[in-house]
Design an enzyme around this catalytic site. Structure first.
Site, PDB file in Angstrom:
ATOM      1  N   THR A  81       0.850  -1.193   0.000  1.00  0.00           N
ATOM      2  CA  THR A  81       0.000   0.000   0.000  1.00  0.00           C
ATOM      3  C   THR A  81       0.881   1.236   0.000  1.00  0.00           C
ATOM      4  O   THR A  81       1.838   1.309   0.765  1.00  0.00           O
ATOM      5  CB  THR A  81      -0.929   0.060   1.232  1.00  0.00           C
ATOM      6  OG1 THR A  81      -0.148   0.060   2.429  1.00  0.00           O
ATOM      7  CG2 THR A  81      -1.911  -1.079   1.264  1.00  0.00           C
ATOM      8  N   GLY A  82       0.540   2.190  -0.848  1.00  0.00           N
ATOM      9  CA  GLY A  82       1.284   3.443  -0.880  1.00  0.00           C
ATOM     10  C   GLY A  82       0.638   4.461   0.039  1.00  0.00           C
ATOM     11  O   GLY A  82      -0.532   4.350   0.372  1.00  0.00           O
ATOM     12  N   SER A 109       5.554  -1.500  -1.121  1.00  0.00           N
ATOM     13  CA  SER A 109       5.110  -0.885  -2.378  1.00  0.00           C
ATOM     14  C   SER A 109       6.186   0.014  -2.979  1.00  0.00           C
ATOM     15  O   SER A 109       7.025   0.557  -2.265  1.00  0.00           O
ATOM     16  CB  SER A 109       3.846  -0.056  -2.117  1.00  0.00           C
ATOM     17  OG  SER A 109       3.544   0.754  -3.230  1.00  0.00           O
ATOM     18  N   GLN A 130       6.847  -4.824  -4.285  1.00  0.00           N
ATOM     19  CA  GLN A 130       5.839  -4.645  -5.346  1.00  0.00           C
ATOM     20  C   GLN A 130       6.304  -3.569  -6.305  1.00  0.00           C
ATOM     21  O   GLN A 130       6.601  -2.441  -5.917  1.00  0.00           O
ATOM     22  CB  GLN A 130       4.491  -4.249  -4.735  1.00  0.00           C
ATOM     23  CG  GLN A 130       3.417  -3.962  -5.783  1.00  0.00           C
ATOM     24  CD  GLN A 130       3.273  -2.490  -6.080  1.00  0.00           C
ATOM     25  OE1 GLN A 130       3.364  -1.678  -5.174  1.00  0.00           O
ATOM     26  NE2 GLN A 130       3.067  -2.136  -7.345  1.00  0.00           N
ATOM     27  N   TYR A 132       5.764  -0.996  -9.456  1.00  0.00           N
ATOM     28  CA  TYR A 132       5.079  -0.252 -10.511  1.00  0.00           C
ATOM     29  C   TYR A 132       6.160   0.095 -11.507  1.00  0.00           C
ATOM     30  O   TYR A 132       7.200   0.636 -11.130  1.00  0.00           O
ATOM     31  CB  TYR A 132       4.450   1.028  -9.956  1.00  0.00           C
ATOM     32  CG  TYR A 132       3.113   0.829  -9.287  1.00  0.00           C
ATOM     33  CD1 TYR A 132       2.131   0.025  -9.863  1.00  0.00           C
ATOM     34  CD2 TYR A 132       2.820   1.464  -8.086  1.00  0.00           C
ATOM     35  CE1 TYR A 132       0.899  -0.133  -9.251  1.00  0.00           C
ATOM     36  CE2 TYR A 132       1.588   1.306  -7.463  1.00  0.00           C
ATOM     37  CZ  TYR A 132       0.625   0.507  -8.062  1.00  0.00           C
ATOM     38  OH  TYR A 132      -0.593   0.349  -7.461  1.00  0.00           O
ATOM     39  N   THR A 158       2.465  -5.559 -10.164  1.00  0.00           N
ATOM     40  CA  THR A 158       1.034  -5.218 -10.170  1.00  0.00           C
ATOM     41  C   THR A 158       0.617  -4.838 -11.578  1.00  0.00           C
ATOM     42  O   THR A 158       1.243  -3.987 -12.207  1.00  0.00           O
ATOM     43  CB  THR A 158       0.763  -4.057  -9.195  1.00  0.00           C
ATOM     44  OG1 THR A 158       1.083  -4.507  -7.877  1.00  0.00           O
ATOM     45  CG2 THR A 158      -0.698  -3.625  -9.228  1.00  0.00           C
ATOM     46  N   ARG A 167     -11.411   7.514  -7.880  1.00  0.00           N
ATOM     47  CA  ARG A 167     -11.618   7.557  -6.414  1.00  0.00           C
ATOM     48  C   ARG A 167     -12.423   8.819  -6.072  1.00  0.00           C
ATOM     49  O   ARG A 167     -11.862   9.892  -5.871  1.00  0.00           O
ATOM     50  CB  ARG A 167     -10.274   7.560  -5.697  1.00  0.00           C
ATOM     51  CG  ARG A 167      -9.220   6.637  -6.310  1.00  0.00           C
ATOM     52  CD  ARG A 167      -9.151   5.280  -5.656  1.00  0.00           C
ATOM     53  NE  ARG A 167      -8.380   4.348  -6.493  1.00  0.00           N
ATOM     54  CZ  ARG A 167      -7.035   4.239  -6.471  1.00  0.00           C
ATOM     55  NH1 ARG A 167      -6.325   4.979  -5.653  1.00  0.00           N
ATOM     56  NH2 ARG A 167      -6.421   3.366  -7.255  1.00  0.00           N
ATOM     57  N   LYS A 247       0.319  -9.667  -9.644  1.00  0.00           N
ATOM     58  CA  LYS A 247      -0.808  -9.253  -8.781  1.00  0.00           C
ATOM     59  C   LYS A 247      -1.854  -8.503  -9.600  1.00  0.00           C
ATOM     60  O   LYS A 247      -1.527  -7.552 -10.304  1.00  0.00           O
ATOM     61  CB  LYS A 247      -0.286  -8.333  -7.673  1.00  0.00           C
ATOM     62  CG  LYS A 247      -1.370  -7.706  -6.802  1.00  0.00           C
ATOM     63  CD  LYS A 247      -0.753  -6.971  -5.626  1.00  0.00           C
ATOM     64  CE  LYS A 247      -1.770  -6.331  -4.709  1.00  0.00           C
ATOM     65  NZ  LYS A 247      -2.269  -5.034  -5.172  1.00  0.00           N
ATOM     66  N   HIS A 271      -7.479  -4.987  -6.605  1.00  0.00           N
ATOM     67  CA  HIS A 271      -6.896  -3.788  -6.003  1.00  0.00           C
ATOM     68  C   HIS A 271      -7.810  -3.246  -4.895  1.00  0.00           C
ATOM     69  O   HIS A 271      -7.930  -2.039  -4.697  1.00  0.00           O
ATOM     70  CB  HIS A 271      -6.680  -2.717  -7.084  1.00  0.00           C
ATOM     71  CG  HIS A 271      -5.403  -1.935  -6.924  1.00  0.00           C
ATOM     72  ND1 HIS A 271      -4.230  -2.252  -7.568  1.00  0.00           N
ATOM     73  CD2 HIS A 271      -5.117  -0.840  -6.174  1.00  0.00           C
ATOM     74  CE1 HIS A 271      -3.290  -1.377  -7.239  1.00  0.00           C
ATOM     75  NE2 HIS A 271      -3.791  -0.515  -6.389  1.00  0.00           N
ATOM     76  N   GLY A 303      -8.434  -8.735  -0.889  1.00  0.00           N
ATOM     77  CA  GLY A 303      -9.685  -8.018  -1.119  1.00  0.00           C
ATOM     78  C   GLY A 303     -10.783  -8.504  -0.193  1.00  0.00           C
ATOM     79  O   GLY A 303     -11.301  -9.606  -0.360  1.00  0.00           O
ATOM     80  N   GLY A 304     -11.099  -7.704   0.807  1.00  0.00           N
ATOM     81  CA  GLY A 304     -12.261  -7.989   1.646  1.00  0.00           C
ATOM     82  C   GLY A 304     -12.046  -8.965   2.776  1.00  0.00           C
ATOM     83  O   GLY A 304     -13.002  -9.349   3.453  1.00  0.00           O
ATOM     84  N   ARG A 306     -11.597  -9.841   6.246  1.00  0.00           N
ATOM     85  CA  ARG A 306     -11.791  -9.103   7.486  1.00  0.00           C
ATOM     86  C   ARG A 306     -11.948 -10.005   8.719  1.00  0.00           C
ATOM     87  O   ARG A 306     -12.076  -9.514   9.836  1.00  0.00           O
ATOM     88  CB  ARG A 306     -13.046  -8.208   7.390  1.00  0.00           C
ATOM     89  CG  ARG A 306     -13.004  -7.177   6.272  1.00  0.00           C
ATOM     90  CD  ARG A 306     -11.939  -6.106   6.510  1.00  0.00           C
ATOM     91  NE  ARG A 306     -11.938  -5.125   5.427  1.00  0.00           N
ATOM     92  CZ  ARG A 306     -11.136  -5.196   4.356  1.00  0.00           C
ATOM     93  NH1 ARG A 306     -10.280  -6.202   4.210  1.00  0.00           N
ATOM     94  NH2 ARG A 306     -11.188  -4.266   3.427  1.00  0.00           N
TER      95      ARG A 306
HETATM   96  C1  LIG Z   1      -4.478   3.034   0.613  1.00  0.00           C
HETATM   97  C2  LIG Z   1      -4.153   1.916  -0.325  1.00  0.00           C
HETATM   98  C3  LIG Z   1      -3.010   2.005  -1.111  1.00  0.00           C
HETATM   99  C4  LIG Z   1      -2.680   0.951  -1.982  1.00  0.00           C
HETATM  100  N1  LIG Z   1      -1.521   1.032  -2.709  1.00  0.00           N
HETATM  101  C5  LIG Z   1      -1.149  -0.013  -3.487  1.00  0.00           C
HETATM  102  C6  LIG Z   1       0.114  -0.002  -4.145  1.00  0.00           C
HETATM  103  O1  LIG Z   1       0.897   0.923  -4.007  1.00  0.00           O
HETATM  104  N2  LIG Z   1       0.424  -1.085  -4.930  1.00  0.00           N
HETATM  105  C7  LIG Z   1      -0.422  -2.158  -5.092  1.00  0.00           C
HETATM  106  O2  LIG Z   1      -0.089  -3.101  -5.792  1.00  0.00           O
HETATM  107  N3  LIG Z   1      -1.605  -2.192  -4.439  1.00  0.00           N
HETATM  108  C8  LIG Z   1      -1.986  -1.162  -3.645  1.00  0.00           C
HETATM  109  N4  LIG Z   1      -3.177  -1.224  -2.963  1.00  0.00           N
HETATM  110  C9  LIG Z   1      -4.010  -2.441  -3.077  1.00  0.00           C
HETATM  111  C10 LIG Z   1      -3.612  -3.475  -2.023  1.00  0.00           C
HETATM  112  O3  LIG Z   1      -2.358  -4.036  -2.300  1.00  0.00           O
HETATM  113  C11 LIG Z   1      -4.626  -4.637  -1.956  1.00  0.00           C
HETATM  114  O4  LIG Z   1      -4.801  -5.174  -3.247  1.00  0.00           O
HETATM  115  C12 LIG Z   1      -5.985  -4.250  -1.383  1.00  0.00           C
HETATM  116  O5  LIG Z   1      -5.860  -3.272  -0.374  1.00  0.00           O
HETATM  117  C13 LIG Z   1      -6.655  -5.484  -0.805  1.00  0.00           C
HETATM  118  O6  LIG Z   1      -7.935  -5.220  -0.365  1.00  0.00           O
HETATM  119  P1  LIG Z   1      -8.324  -4.931   1.177  1.00  0.00           P
HETATM  120  O7  LIG Z   1      -7.916  -3.511   1.430  1.00  0.00           O
HETATM  121  O8  LIG Z   1      -9.799  -5.121   1.171  1.00  0.00           O
HETATM  122  O9  LIG Z   1      -7.590  -5.915   2.044  1.00  0.00           O
HETATM  123  C14 LIG Z   1      -3.533  -0.181  -2.086  1.00  0.00           C
HETATM  124  C15 LIG Z   1      -4.665  -0.260  -1.277  1.00  0.00           C
HETATM  125  C16 LIG Z   1      -4.986   0.757  -0.403  1.00  0.00           C
HETATM  126  C17 LIG Z   1      -6.207   0.619   0.462  1.00  0.00           C
END
Ligand SMILES: Cc1cc2nc3c(=O)[nH]c(=O)nc-3n(C[C@H](O)[C@H](O)[C@H](O)COP(=O)(O)O)c2cc1C
Length: 376
Positions: A81-82, A109, A130, A132, A158, A167, A247, A271, A303-304, A306
């Site tokens: 996550t960034g 990330s 990860q 980009y 990714t 968004r 990914k 994502h 994804g999801g 919890r």
């Molecule tokens: C704030 C935020 C930033 C993210 N940044 C990236 C990123 O930089 N690279 C990437 O591959 N995925 C990124 N993602 C996606 C996450 O790697 C992941 O696929 C996703 O958060 C999974 O779903 P969840 O939040 O429901 O667990 C980001 C997600 C969030 C919420």
């Protein structure tokens, strides 16, 4: 809601909501467009019912799995996550340290508030990275040399961000990275003084440690998402010696070509519902991808997720492990490294309980027979 009294991930989310200014919380919490996929990711897990096995000896349950030759104590990894630095001053450093303390994997990330070498050290080495894609092949080569030299073991490419998703919460809030001191942002910051003080302490420009340059890099990357093609995948495969994971896969039809292209693993991901809205939930896409992969490489999902039962359901459908994104960012926002660890501890306790209650001693015992899928 305080972090320590958070008994589940929903409580941790609430603790983060109270700590963060609204635009910052929304940046983490939100998804694309109508957030249909964001909601669907969680809802699809809830629609799967469990069929527990009884009379199994579950006096010792061990959820550990092996991934690319390393034992991971919990099949829950921390997704890339960034922008974590707006949630907490220590951001990626805290997350990497939490993953190491809990004996699991953090995927760092490309979008980062700290240099990747520092994050690697904070995590004790052996992290995943990860990528980009940078804009040129030469830059890609340089970037991958740096990633390898810093001790990252697994590369995650990714592929679901040729452009950014819409968004709408961010647009409505006038929010973008790096955070700018607009009147609106100052007002929101004033409503969350604890966060504001931390943020200022952690982000005041200093020439000494290059903090500004980290933000500049981030802005550059955020400004230029770009398509990754099959040719790029082949190019990256040629440069990276270690395991390569792709990914953002949802279509099982693409699996044969991915494996032929040298992918050592896939992450079924949309994502976190932040890219194309209206795509299916990842747990719905998982079974067909697992069937197409047919055990040749690990399949991960995010994804999801919890609940510990969500982890169990994904494993039962053939995932080797799952990743979580937002949940640990909520923990980070609410309590730094301790908050991220708290999230992992909650998921670990829930998964252990779910395994015991379904008669599963190890992830190897978790199979599709434990599930009743919607529609029978
Ligand atoms: C704030 C935020 C930033 C993210 N940044 C990236 C990123 O930089 N690279 C990437 O591959 N995925 C990124 N993602 C996606 C996450 O790697 C992941 O696929 C996703 O958060 C999974 O779903 P969840 O939040 O429901 O667990 C980001 C997600 C969030 C919420």
């Amino acid at each position: 809601m305080r972090l320590r009294s958070a008994v589940n991930l929903a409580d941790v989310r609430e603790a983060a909501r109270r700590r963060l200014p609204r635009p910052v919380f929304d940046m983490i919490d939100g998804g694309a467009d109508d957030e249909l996929t964001l909601a669907r990711n969680e809802a699809a897990f809830r629609e799967i019912r469990l069929r527990p096995r009884v009379l199994a000896d579950v006096s010792a349950v061990d959820p550990a799995v092996e991934l690319f030759g390393r034992r991971v104590s919990l099949p829950v990894l921390l997704a890339p996550t960034g922008g974590g630095r707006i949630a907490h001053r220590r951001a990626e450093l805290a997350v990497a340290a939490a993953a190491a303390a809990q004996d699991t994997v953090y995927v760092q990330s490309t979008v980062t508030g700290y240099p990747l070498e520092e994050v690697s050290r904070a995590g004790g080495g052996g992290l995943w990275y990860q990528l980009y894609l940078p804009s040129t092949r030469e830059e890609t080569r340089t970037a991958l040399d740096r990633v390898a030299a810093a001790g990252y073991r697994v590369l995650v490419l990714t592929v679901d961000t040729p452009v950014f998703g819409g968004r709408e919460r961010d647009r409505r809030n006038g929010f973008g990275l790096p955070v700018r001191p607009t009147p609106g942002m100052l007002l929101h910051g004033a409503s969350r003084p604890a966060w504001a003080v931390e943020f200022l302490r952690g982000n005041l420009p200093t020439r000494r440690d290059g903090r500004l340059s980290a933000w500049a890099t981030q802005r550059q990357i955020l400004a230029s998402p770009r398509p990754v093609t099959w040719a790029d995948l082949a190019f990256v495969r040629g440069l990276w010696d270690g395991p390569l994971v792709v990914k953002g896969v949802l279509r099982s039809e693409e699996v044969p070509r991915l494996l032929d292209s040298g992918a050592d693993g896939v992450v079924v991901s949309n994502h976190g519902g932040r890219q194309l809205d209206g795509v299916q939930a990842t747990v719905e896409a998982l079974p067909a991808v697992v069937d197409a992969v047919a055990g040749r490489v690990p399949v991960l999902l995010d994804g999801g997720v919890r609940r510990g039962t969500d982890v169990l359901k994904a494993l039962a459908l053939g995932a080797t492990a799952v990743l979580v994104g937002r949940p640990y960012l909520y923990g980070l926002a609410a309590g730094g490294q301790a908050g991220v660890e708290h999230v992992l501890e909650l998921l670990r306790a829930e998964l252990l309980r779910a395994m015991a209650l379904t008669g599963s001693r190890t992830p190897g015992d978790v199979d599709r027979g434990l599930l009743l899928l919607p529609g029978g």
